[in-house]
Design a protein around this motif. Structure first.
Motif, mmCIF file in Angstrom:
data_model
loop_
_atom_site.group_PDB
_atom_site.id
_atom_site.type_symbol
_atom_site.label_atom_id
_atom_site.label_comp_id
_atom_site.label_asym_id
_atom_site.label_seq_id
_atom_site.Cartn_x
_atom_site.Cartn_y
_atom_site.Cartn_z
ATOM 1 N N PRO A 1 0.835 -1.204 0.000
ATOM 2 C CA PRO A 1 0.000 0.000 0.000
ATOM 3 C C PRO A 1 0.874 1.260 0.000
ATOM 4 O O PRO A 1 2.083 1.186 0.249
ATOM 5 C CB PRO A 1 -0.779 -0.113 1.314
ATOM 6 C CG PRO A 1 0.125 -0.894 2.203
ATOM 7 C CD PRO A 1 0.826 -1.880 1.298
ATOM 8 N N ALA A 2 0.279 2.394 -0.237
ATOM 9 C CA ALA A 2 1.026 3.662 -0.250
ATOM 10 C C ALA A 2 1.526 4.034 1.150
ATOM 11 O O ALA A 2 2.557 4.688 1.289
ATOM 12 C CB ALA A 2 0.161 4.786 -0.811
ATOM 13 N N ARG A 3 0.821 3.604 2.188
ATOM 14 C CA ARG A 3 1.190 3.961 3.564
ATOM 15 C C ARG A 3 1.058 2.774 4.504
ATOM 16 O O ARG A 3 0.149 1.975 4.387
ATOM 17 C CB ARG A 3 0.307 5.082 4.081
ATOM 18 C CG ARG A 3 0.423 6.357 3.284
ATOM 19 C CD ARG A 3 -0.116 7.538 4.084
ATOM 20 N NE ARG A 3 0.042 8.760 3.348
ATOM 21 C CZ ARG A 3 1.170 9.459 3.265
ATOM 22 N NH1 ARG A 3 2.227 9.038 3.895
ATOM 23 N NH2 ARG A 3 1.242 10.571 2.576
ATOM 24 N N LEU A 4 2.000 2.727 5.446
ATOM 25 C CA LEU A 4 1.966 1.767 6.542
ATOM 26 C C LEU A 4 2.189 2.538 7.835
ATOM 27 O O LEU A 4 2.785 3.609 7.833
ATOM 28 C CB LEU A 4 3.077 0.715 6.400
ATOM 29 C CG LEU A 4 2.987 -0.289 5.269
ATOM 30 C CD1 LEU A 4 4.266 -1.116 5.200
ATOM 31 C CD2 LEU A 4 1.798 -1.202 5.463
ATOM 32 N N GLY A 5 1.786 1.975 8.937
ATOM 33 C CA GLY A 5 2.035 2.580 10.246
ATOM 34 C C GLY A 5 0.916 3.511 10.661
ATOM 35 O O GLY A 5 0.237 4.105 9.833
ATOM 36 N N LYS A 6 0.760 3.624 11.977
ATOM 37 C CA LYS A 6 -0.323 4.436 12.516
ATOM 38 C C LYS A 6 0.191 5.575 13.391
ATOM 39 O O LYS A 6 -0.586 6.252 14.044
ATOM 40 C CB LYS A 6 -1.255 3.547 13.337
ATOM 41 C CG LYS A 6 -1.963 2.489 12.503
ATOM 42 C CD LYS A 6 -2.888 1.678 13.360
ATOM 43 C CE LYS A 6 -3.569 0.552 12.774
ATOM 44 N NZ LYS A 6 -3.928 0.203 11.570
ATOM 45 N N PHE A 7 1.499 5.799 13.439
ATOM 46 C CA PHE A 7 2.033 6.853 14.299
ATOM 47 C C PHE A 7 1.669 8.226 13.731
ATOM 48 O O PHE A 7 1.849 8.481 12.542
ATOM 49 C CB PHE A 7 3.556 6.727 14.424
ATOM 50 C CG PHE A 7 4.145 7.764 15.328
ATOM 51 C CD1 PHE A 7 4.076 7.623 16.701
ATOM 52 C CD2 PHE A 7 4.744 8.900 14.816
ATOM 53 C CE1 PHE A 7 4.599 8.589 17.548
ATOM 54 C CE2 PHE A 7 5.269 9.865 15.647
ATOM 55 C CZ PHE A 7 5.201 9.702 17.014
ATOM 56 N N HIS A 8 1.141 9.116 14.588
ATOM 57 C CA HIS A 8 0.743 10.454 14.147
ATOM 58 C C HIS A 8 1.322 11.556 15.036
ATOM 59 O O HIS A 8 0.852 12.680 15.001
ATOM 60 C CB HIS A 8 -0.786 10.582 14.125
ATOM 61 C CG HIS A 8 -1.438 9.696 13.119
ATOM 62 N ND1 HIS A 8 -1.335 9.873 11.768
ATOM 63 C CD2 HIS A 8 -2.186 8.577 13.277
ATOM 64 C CE1 HIS A 8 -1.989 8.931 11.132
ATOM 65 N NE2 HIS A 8 -2.517 8.118 12.025
#
Length: 169
Positions: free
Chosen positions: A102-109
Motif C-alpha cells: 500500500p502507499a502507507r503503513l504505520g499508525k504513528f501520528h
C-alpha cells in the motif's frame, strides 16, 4: 523420440519455463532491474527531516545520499551490484510482492516520526514509525502469507545487507 528432437523439445521447454519465472517482472532478460529502486530513511526533528536515501538503478549502480532538512547532498557512498545480487533483489521483490504494497503503513501520528519510504519505479510505500523506532526485523518465513509490514521489512533488510561500502562489510 530421436535425440535431436528430444534435445530441441527440452531446450524449448527450458526457454518457456525461464520466461515465466515470477522474478521476470522485476528483472529484464539482460539481467537488469526493470525499474529504479529507492529506500529513503529519515527521522523528523527540530531541524526537519534528516537521514539517507539509497538509489539502485536498473544497471545495478547504486549510491547513498544524506538528507538534511530540505537538502539532499551529493553521494557519499556508491557501488555496483553484481548480476547475482540483482537476481537476489529481484527474488526478494517477487517474494515480498513489492508491487502490492500500500502507499502507507504505520499508525504513528505524533511529533518527530521516523519515516522509511520504499520506492519501486513510480510506486512508493511509506512506513511511519515512532521516533527512533527501527523497521522491525523480517521474521524470515518461507511459507505462509506475509503481512505488508513483513514484506517491507524483508526488502529493507535485504537492501541493508547489500548496500554497504567495502569498509562496512
Amino acid at each position: 523420440m530421436k535425440p535431436f528432437t528430444l534435445m530441441t523439445f527440452l531446450l524449448l521447454l527450458a526457454g518457456k519455463t525461464q520466461a515465466n519465472l515470477p522474478r521476470d517482472k522485476f528483472l529484464t532478460r539482460d539481467g537488469k532491474l526493470s525499474a529504479t529502486l529507492t529506500l529513503k530513511d529519515v527521522q523528523g526533528g527540530f531541524a526537519g527531516f534528516t537521514g539517507v536515501i539509497w538509489t539502485i538503478r536498473p544497471d545495478g549502480s547504486w549510491d547513498r545520499k544524506r538528507i538534511i532538512s530540505h537538502t539532499t547532498q551529493k553521494p557519499d557512498l556508491n557501488g555496483k551490484l553484481s548480476a547475482k545480487q540483482l537476481w537476489q533483489i529481484a527474488d526478494v521483490l517477487t517474494h515480498a510482492q513489492v508491487d502490492k504494497l500500500p502507499a502507507r503503513l504505520g499508525k504513528f501520528h505524533g511529533a518527530n516520526p521516523h519515516v522509511v519510504t520504499l520506492g519501486w519505479g513510480k510506486r512508493q510505500c511509506a512506513w511511519t514509525l515512532g521516533p527512533g523506532m527501527p523497521v522491525p526485523k523480517y521474521p524470515d518465513q518461507l511459507f505462509g502469507k506475509l503481512t505488508d509490514e513483513d514484506s517491507f521489512a524483508e526488502i529493507s533488510q535485504t537492501l541493508g545487507k547489500l548496500l554497504k561500502s567495502p569498509k562496512e562489510k
